[in-house]
Design a protein around this motif. Sequence first.
Motif, PDB file in Angstrom:
ATOM      1  N   GLY A  35       6.307  16.197-112.360  1.00 17.79           N
ATOM      2  CA  GLY A  35       6.849  17.327-111.710  1.00 17.79           C
ATOM      3  C   GLY A  35       8.161  17.180-111.280  1.00 17.79           C
ATOM      4  N   ALA A  36       8.423  17.591-109.912  1.00 17.19           N
ATOM      5  CA  ALA A  36       9.615  17.705-109.462  1.00 17.19           C
ATOM      6  C   ALA A  36      10.291  16.092-109.224  1.00 17.19           C
ATOM      7  CB  ALA A  36       9.668  18.151-108.096  1.00 17.19           C
ATOM      8  N   GLY A  37       9.328  15.017-109.110  1.00 11.90           N
ATOM      9  CA  GLY A  37       9.702  13.708-108.845  1.00 11.90           C
ATOM     10  C   GLY A  37      10.154  12.922-110.128  1.00 11.90           C
ATOM     11  N   PHE A  38       9.989  13.845-111.285  1.00 12.80           N
ATOM     12  CA  PHE A  38      10.438  13.154-112.583  1.00 12.80           C
ATOM     13  C   PHE A  38      11.925  12.952-112.702  1.00 12.80           C
ATOM     14  CE2 PHE A  38      11.373  13.029-117.096  1.00 12.80           C
ATOM     15  CZ  PHE A  38      10.556  12.117-117.526  1.00 12.80           C
ATOM     16  N   ALA A  39      12.546  13.917-112.099  1.00 14.58           N
ATOM     17  CA  ALA A  39      14.165  14.095-112.222  1.00 14.58           C
ATOM     18  C   ALA A  39      14.667  12.981-111.332  1.00 14.58           C
ATOM     19  CB  ALA A  39      14.790  15.186-111.671  1.00 14.58           C
ATOM     20  N   GLY A  40      14.090  12.808-110.153  1.00 16.67           N
ATOM     21  CA  GLY A  40      14.349  11.601-109.316  1.00 16.67           C
ATOM     22  C   GLY A  40      14.063  10.268-109.770  1.00 16.67           C
ATOM     23  N   THR A  41      12.961   9.998-110.479  1.00 18.02           N
ATOM     24  CA  THR A  41      12.930   8.812-111.085  1.00 18.02           C
ATOM     25  C   THR A  41      13.504   8.491-112.260  1.00 18.02           C
ATOM     26  OG1 THR A  41      10.309   9.345-110.637  1.00 18.02           O
ATOM     27  CG2 THR A  41      10.784   7.439-112.532  1.00 18.02           C
ATOM     28  N   VAL A  42      13.933   9.566-113.098  1.00 18.51           N
ATOM     29  CA  VAL A  42      14.856   9.386-114.120  1.00 18.51           C
ATOM     30  C   VAL A  42      16.296   8.861-113.686  1.00 18.51           C
ATOM     31  CG1 VAL A  42      16.372  10.439-115.937  1.00 18.51           C
ATOM     32  CG2 VAL A  42      13.737  10.916-115.737  1.00 18.51           C
ATOM     33  N   GLY A  43      16.676   9.621-112.418  1.00 20.84           N
ATOM     34  CA  GLY A  43      17.930   9.352-111.670  1.00 20.84           C
ATOM     35  C   GLY A  43      18.151   8.007-111.360  1.00 20.84           C
TER      36      GLY A  43
END
Length: 142
Positions: A35-43
């Motif tokens: 979810g929302a944590g995916f973008a942070g992980t990708v970054g």
Amino acid sequence: MSQGNHHERTAKSLALLGRLLLAYVFIPAGIGKLGAGFAGTVGYIASKGLPMPEVLAALAIVVEIGAGITLLVGFKTRWSALLLALFTLGAAVFFHNYWGVPADQQMVQKLMFTKNLGIAGGLLAMAALGGGALGLDGRRRG
């Protein structure tokens, strides 16, 4: 109760507890990346200069949740533990490289690096010795 039975019950319980504690490191971490944590992980992955951060983030989720669950239930425990050990060692080198960060970040990163080495050590021991009799692997043998 004989000494042998007590030792056997203790070993079964400790192996189960070890699996539960190790799985607790990975399953919530994998769920947190959804979810929302995916973008942070990708970054975060991209910030380390690694290629294909979206693919690596998805792979991290699959490994943490998938191998974490199989470790939890004691299914293919040796393979799950080995996969998680390699994953953890990779995370230590690429994400907790205390030797390559500013001095004010070195203490925390060295602590995280060392923690990952310890977790990998426990996982390698489980890969060598198995997850004990109180799991799906133990039921299939029994």
